[in-house]
Design a protein around this motif. Structure first.
Motif, PDB file in Angstrom:
ATOM      1  N   GLY A 190       0.794  -1.072  -0.046  1.00 41.25           N
ATOM      2  CA  GLY A 190       0.056  -0.072  -0.058  1.00 41.25           C
ATOM      3  C   GLY A 190       0.786   1.156   0.023  1.00 41.25           C
ATOM      4  N   SER A 230      -8.227   5.420  -0.422  1.00 48.29           N
ATOM      5  CA  SER A 230      -8.441   3.832  -0.621  1.00 48.29           C
ATOM      6  C   SER A 230      -8.410   3.505  -2.240  1.00 48.29           C
ATOM      7  N   GLY A 245      -5.234   3.779  -3.917  1.00 48.59           N
ATOM      8  CA  GLY A 245      -4.016   2.644  -3.499  1.00 48.59           C
ATOM      9  C   GLY A 245      -3.270   3.198  -2.013  1.00 48.59           C
ATOM     10  N   THR A 298      -2.717   3.378   1.621  1.00 52.26           N
ATOM     11  CA  THR A 298      -3.273   2.923   2.837  1.00 52.26           C
ATOM     12  C   THR A 298      -2.569   3.562   4.084  1.00 52.26           C
ATOM     13  N   ILE A 322      -8.387   3.403   6.018  1.00 48.18           N
ATOM     14  CA  ILE A 322      -7.195   3.372   6.070  1.00 48.18           C
ATOM     15  C   ILE A 322      -6.341   3.799   7.266  1.00 48.18           C
ATOM     16  N   THR A 368       6.667   3.767  -0.965  1.00 46.83           N
ATOM     17  CA  THR A 368       6.166   2.895   0.154  1.00 46.83           C
ATOM     18  C   THR A 368       7.282   2.612   1.021  1.00 46.83           C
ATOM     19  N   THR A 374       5.204  -1.512   8.030  1.00 47.02           N
ATOM     20  CA  THR A 374       4.555  -1.511   6.680  1.00 47.02           C
ATOM     21  C   THR A 374       5.464  -0.872   5.753  1.00 47.02           C
ATOM     22  N   ASP A 421      -0.975  -4.442   4.260  1.00 44.99           N
ATOM     23  CA  ASP A 421      -1.136  -3.254   3.533  1.00 44.99           C
ATOM     24  C   ASP A 421      -1.004  -3.433   2.088  1.00 44.99           C
ATOM     25  N   ILE A 435      -2.068  -3.549  -2.338  1.00 49.39           N
ATOM     26  CA  ILE A 435      -2.978  -3.054  -3.376  1.00 49.39           C
ATOM     27  C   ILE A 435      -2.722  -4.173  -4.593  1.00 49.39           C
ATOM     28  N   THR A 443      -8.000  -2.789  -2.592  1.00 43.06           N
ATOM     29  CA  THR A 443      -6.938  -2.208  -1.702  1.00 43.06           C
ATOM     30  C   THR A 443      -7.164  -3.003  -0.132  1.00 43.06           C
ATOM     31  N   VAL A 466      -6.257  -3.064   3.959  1.00 41.85           N
ATOM     32  CA  VAL A 466      -5.497  -2.267   4.948  1.00 41.85           C
ATOM     33  C   VAL A 466      -5.600  -3.318   6.119  1.00 41.85           C
TER      34      VAL A 466
END
Length: 392
Positions: free
Chosen positions: A54, A89, A92, A94, A134, A331, A344, A354, A356, A370, A372
């Protein structure tokens, strides 16, 4: 839950025809090839789509725009928060750090909102503590000319409402806005050049927060484990000053010189994904894609257009950057910058689920699922369109 037949983007590379098993909100196993998915209660065939971590957005002004999309046109904060969550969300995202300014008089005058800044901070924070789609956090953007807002900023940090602090100075003539661009903008808005120069002189004469109070603010942030970022650094000297103050994130450097200096000092250097997607800066400043290719920007945030985060990643990949590295910009690297990478930011066993799923339609990435904390919070499958009756 099992996601299978996916093209998985991990920190170490791609896994084609891969699967990820989720349980208890965590990533339990990651593998390649066939698996007895029929024995799993909840299984989703990814049909070859990309499975990404995410996205993590450390700076987006979207919440203010959602509350007051037009001057004096305010909507309930609860409605704005919930609707923005749904849209994010779907993009994408999160984990979001809602960027709320404080002490920024020009922005407050422009919005003409019925809500005080404290009302917005308090209500958004309260909403982040409720059930959410999220992961929501708050990024306090403190304007150094907002001396009267100093005590409010300290109080918000002390009460645990803030997750990220950035210090800004939008005084024209430095940072993001040069003298020439300020004059041009003022004239476009109806001022004469003489009036614009008078306004410029008044803004440049405005006092900024004394050094001792800035030190108090930064020390308080660190004592509450709040990460601190600079903002719109335009020179190597300014980056040096921020680093000397203990700041380790250089956000939106406006020159290659500033970005390079931040990188040399080991800071996390963040650029806007909107800049990447549009192909350049609105203000004629540093081009983020150029800086990424020069190796001096390592993270992206959406700034003012949340959908740009995913699209920038795929644009960079389309322009030759390895997808695994492009994905890290939105990310893993932002997660590392704010110290949440153990939880994460990448597809690794033991981390939060998390995730996508991304389909690519005619070179445009579209989020279809998506997740979470392992929960499916958004789904949007593309549907073929029937031919019009007159063509049948």
């Amino acid at each position: 839950m099992l996601l299978y037949n996916a093209s998985i983007v991990t920190p170490k590379g791609l896994i084609r025809n891969g699967y990820v098993h989720l349980s208890g909100g965590k990533i339990m196993t990651i593998g390649k090839g066939s698996l007895d998915y029929l024995s799993v209660k909840d299984a989703i065939d990814a049909q070859g789509k990309w499975l990404l971590p995410g996205l993590i957005d450390l700076h987006t002004d979207a919440i203010d725009a959602e509350i007051s999309p037009r001057r004096s046109a305010d909507f309930p904060i609860d409605v704005a928060f919930r609707e923005l969550e749904r849209r994010m969300s779907g993009c994408g995202i999160t984990t979001v750090y809602h960027s709320l300014h404080l002490g920024y008089t020009a922005a407050e005058l422009n919005a003409q909102s019925k809500y005080s800044r404290r009302e917005i901070f308090d209500r958004v924070y309260a909403l982040t503590r409720q059930r959410t789609l999220i992961n929501n956090k708050i990024h306090l953007r403190f304007e150094l000319t907002g001396i009267d807002a100093f005590e409010t900023a300290c109080d918000l940090i002390e009460k645990g409402c803030i997750d990220l602090l950035s210090v800004m100075d939008h005084t024209p003539g430095q940072g993001q806005v040069s003298v020439d661009s300020f004059i041009r903008m003022a004239v476009r808005q109806g001022m004469s050049e003489a009036e614009a120069r008078q306004d410029l002189a008044e803004k440049q004469a405005a006092p900024i927060l004394p050094t001792n109070q800035l030190d108090i603010l930064l020390d308080l942030a660190r004592s509450r484990s709040v990460v601190v970022a600079s903002h719109d650094d335009d020179t190597a000297q300014k980056v040096d000053d921020m680093y000397a103050a203990g700041i380790r994130i250089c956000e939106f450097p406006v020159s290659m010189e500033a970005a390079q200096r931040g990188k040399e000092l080991g800071m996390y250097v963040i650029g806007g994904s909107s800049n990447v997607l549009r192909g350049g800066s609105l203000s004629g400043n540093l081009g983020v894609e150029e800086a990424i290719r020069a190796g001096v920007i390592d993270s992206l945030c959406s700034d003012y257009y949340p959908p740009s985060l995913l699209h920038a990643v795929f644009r960079l990949a389309a322009n030759g950057m390895a997808l695994t590295e492009a994905v890290k910009l939105a990310t893993l690297h932002p997660a590392q910058a704010v110290g949440i990478d153990s939880m994460t930011g990448s597809i690794e066993t033991g981390k939060q689920a998390d995730l996508i799923l991304v389909d690519v339609s005619e070179s445009t990435p579209i989020v279809t699922h998506t997740f979470v904390n392992g929960h499916l919070v958004a789904q949007a499958n593309l549907q073929p369109q029937p031919e019009p009756a007159w063509q049948a």
